[in-house]
Design a protein around this motif. Sequence first.
Motif, PDB file in Angstrom:
ATOM      1  N   LYS A 148      -4.997  52.569 123.732  1.00  0.00           N
ATOM      2  CA  LYS A 148      -4.486  53.726 124.471  1.00  0.00           C
ATOM      3  C   LYS A 148      -3.238  54.319 123.822  1.00  0.00           C
ATOM      4  N   GLU A 149      -2.475  53.482 123.115  1.00  0.00           N
ATOM      5  CA  GLU A 149      -1.198  53.948 122.566  1.00  0.00           C
ATOM      6  C   GLU A 149      -1.265  54.384 121.099  1.00  0.00           C
ATOM      7  N   ASN A 150      -2.052  53.637 120.296  1.00  0.00           N
ATOM      8  CA  ASN A 150      -1.940  53.836 118.846  1.00  0.00           C
ATOM      9  C   ASN A 150      -3.284  53.801 118.122  1.00  0.00           C
ATOM     10  N   ILE A 151      -3.252  54.296 116.890  1.00  0.00           N
ATOM     11  CA  ILE A 151      -4.338  54.111 115.919  1.00  0.00           C
ATOM     12  C   ILE A 151      -3.852  53.059 114.922  1.00  0.00           C
ATOM     13  N   TYR A 152      -4.715  52.087 114.597  1.00  0.00           N
ATOM     14  CA  TYR A 152      -4.345  50.997 113.693  1.00  0.00           C
ATOM     15  C   TYR A 152      -5.272  51.028 112.466  1.00  0.00           C
ATOM     16  N   ILE A 153      -4.678  51.054 111.270  1.00  0.00           N
ATOM     17  CA  ILE A 153      -5.439  51.008 110.026  1.00  0.00           C
ATOM     18  C   ILE A 153      -5.008  49.752 109.269  1.00  0.00           C
ATOM     19  N   LEU A 154      -5.940  48.815 109.064  1.00  0.00           N
ATOM     20  CA  LEU A 154      -5.633  47.550 108.404  1.00  0.00           C
ATOM     21  C   LEU A 154      -5.964  47.646 106.918  1.00  0.00           C
ATOM     22  N   LEU A 155      -4.936  47.461 106.096  1.00  0.00           N
ATOM     23  CA  LEU A 155      -5.055  47.618 104.655  1.00  0.00           C
ATOM     24  C   LEU A 155      -4.668  46.328 103.935  1.00  0.00           C
ATOM     25  N   GLU A 156      -4.990  46.269 102.642  1.00  0.00           N
ATOM     26  CA  GLU A 156      -4.634  45.121 101.819  1.00  0.00           C
ATOM     27  C   GLU A 156      -3.117  44.956 101.781  1.00  0.00           C
ATOM     28  N   TYR A 157      -2.661  43.727 101.983  1.00  0.00           N
ATOM     29  CA  TYR A 157      -1.231  43.426 101.996  1.00  0.00           C
ATOM     30  C   TYR A 157      -0.759  43.126 100.579  1.00  0.00           C
ATOM     31  N   CYS A 158       0.221  43.872 100.106  1.00  0.00           N
ATOM     32  CA  CYS A 158       0.773  43.682  98.767  1.00  0.00           C
ATOM     33  C   CYS A 158       2.192  43.136  98.906  1.00  0.00           C
ATOM     34  N   SER A 159       2.327  41.853  98.674  1.00  0.00           N
ATOM     35  CA  SER A 159       3.579  41.162  98.984  1.00  0.00           C
ATOM     36  C   SER A 159       4.737  41.541  98.073  1.00  0.00           C
ATOM     37  N   ARG A 160       4.430  42.093  96.878  1.00  0.00           N
ATOM     38  CA  ARG A 160       5.515  42.453  95.942  1.00  0.00           C
ATOM     39  C   ARG A 160       6.002  43.882  96.158  1.00  0.00           C
ATOM     40  N   LYS A 161       5.575  44.474  97.273  1.00  0.00           N
ATOM     41  CA  LYS A 161       5.968  45.839  97.647  1.00  0.00           C
ATOM     42  C   LYS A 161       5.444  46.858  96.628  1.00  0.00           C
ATOM     43  N   SER A 162       6.307  47.758  96.139  1.00  0.00           N
ATOM     44  CA  SER A 162       5.815  48.837  95.279  1.00  0.00           C
ATOM     45  C   SER A 162       6.630  48.920  93.996  1.00  0.00           C
ATOM     46  N   LEU A 163       6.131  49.744  93.050  1.00  0.00           N
ATOM     47  CA  LEU A 163       6.875  49.968  91.814  1.00  0.00           C
ATOM     48  C   LEU A 163       8.229  50.621  92.089  1.00  0.00           C
ATOM     49  N   ALA A 164       8.316  51.374  93.184  1.00  0.00           N
ATOM     50  CA  ALA A 164       9.604  51.982  93.542  1.00  0.00           C
ATOM     51  C   ALA A 164      10.634  50.898  93.848  1.00  0.00           C
TER      52      ALA A 164
END
Length: 666
Positions: free
Chosen positions: A133-149
């Motif tokens: 009722k409150e949200n839309i949830y999109i489950l994606l691959e978890y990348c533990s080292r974050k990003s190149l940024a």
Amino acid sequence: MDILRSIGSPAADRMCASSQRSADPPSSGRSSRSSSSRRRSEERSAPAEMARIVTDPETGRCYCRGKVLGKGGFAKCYEMTDLSTSKVYAAKIIPHTRVSKPHQREKIDREIELHKLLHHKHIVHFYHHFEDKENIYILLEYCSRKSLAHILKARKVLTEPEVRYYLRQIVSGLKYLHEQEILHRDLKLGNFFVSESMELKVGDFGLAAKLELAGNRRKTICGTPNYLSPEVLNKQGHGCESDIWALGCVMYTMLLGRPPFETTNLKETYRCIREARYSLPSSLSPPAKLLISSLLTKSPEDRPHLDHILRHDFFIQGFSPERLPPSCCHSAPDFHVSSPAKSFFKKAAAALFGGKRDKVKYYETLNKQTKEEEEIYKLQHDLKRTAISQQSSQLPEDGRPLPPSADEPVAAVTEAQSPTMQDTIRLIVRGSLGSCSSSSSECLEDDMAGSVAGTVASVFRGCIENMPKAGDIPKGSGSSNLQWVTKWVDYSNKYGFGYQLSDNTVGVLFNNGTHMSLLPDRKTIHYYAELGKRAVFPTCEVPEHFVGQVTVLKYFSHYMEENLMDGGDLVSMTDKHMPRLYLLQWLKSDRALMMLFNDGTFQVNFYHDHTKIILCAQQDEYLLTYINEERVSTTFALGSLLTSGCPKDLRKRMEYSLSMLLQRGS
């Protein structure tokens, strides 16, 4: 820095609506603090309103919401754990209140439908989506080292080997997207995620769109300002070329720590982009400058295709690691060949540079040569590109070898006149042996290294496509009096590529393109500053400006002698009349090492079973030597292979060797 941003974010809407966005700070410091306080207050209260345990209404699965990974205009990204399996996801959570308008919801649905169909190892994997009722949830691959940024923020700049490592994976993922006729439209460091094993994943498809025909392309201005291409700013439409432009911006940013068109004023940034006006500092290597220049070409049609990018000299001539350690996320990597070698080369470095004062003097001398070297490099690059374009313009679309030209005496052959296989091999190599089989220096000066590669490739391909299938290795023939590489060391991240020939000559192709050989008598050195131009001096009278390179050459020789074993039983018979070999180019893939020499000798070493293929020209014919897993060698005249063929495993190695040679010449 945004980790994941929705296509429908207010920021994205503003970018799509207008080409201008104010970069000025608030006029009042008080109002700025007030609004910032309100934002912080809202952010603190938001998590408390969202349930920590979330249930998928359709499947009944329960998930535990963890820490915030990133946020965008519409959504926040959280660590989310499936309580039944303990699998961790990156969950993009979008409140229904933020997508209440129909067009906003349509954008979210379009992103979901597009992303869920993508399956590639360098694309962030889409697992599942649901809503309550409150949200839309999109489950994606978890990348533990974050990003190149995040990595660049910690590191400031990355080394060229790291940039090659990441760019190879970005190009792989981007090629897959373009093959699916999908444009990413927001390539930047914050959208390249890094997994636990240091694999790169392209993510955030909030602005992605299907590729349209030229006349129907989208003309909205959307993306990140510093990475927008001229055609997007000029509303000429999005194509694959816009992603290529962004790739150039990404490469520049990784190497220099800042985007190429970044200014303090957004209008000035857009002006620089439209004019393709940016600087290339002298700290960049010549190949890096050339690749960036080609990616950031103003005209979209002049930018390279993805297939051509990885064949650029930036990748072919430089060291590219197969893996990066996790420590690269916060500190520069320490590339090395092996622990015994490391101690040798540390000593070599000390001998090369001496104290700090000597090191400064060395770099001052090196910098004086930079402009001259760049001009030589550009000239060679332009000549090679011209030769390649002339070659490729003559090839039929299916890529097979051209039929013989009209002036050759095989244009019309009846069955009674049909040439023997021995004649066929002569036709294949006709016009090439005479120019490159003797000293080869004149040949190289006239046609550059690309001519040698082209000759060898045509001979090799002619043999593969004309020889019959066979079950057994044919009986060996021909002479074994050839020179080949028995040992090698790749230390190109610091010095260059070293090797030992079967006659005990030791050579090093240095990173600056010069080559030095220590002859078997260990008393004479040959130095090649340019192709075909040789300087000779004794080891006891080394010119002062060569002392550093000679020291490194000797350490390469010592290391290979002490630590490496010969790669086969093939022994070279010393012949003072044989031409002196020196390495023109080498190329490593995940399966093999390729080496191409000045006289046309071509060697490929396969890692997994230590087999080797060596192709060389002697007198009137080409010889192919195969060293098997037991290090036992067999040499054939290429004409005998055309008559009898060869078994499947050898043929596969020949085909792979040809593919590496063609990759080098692209």
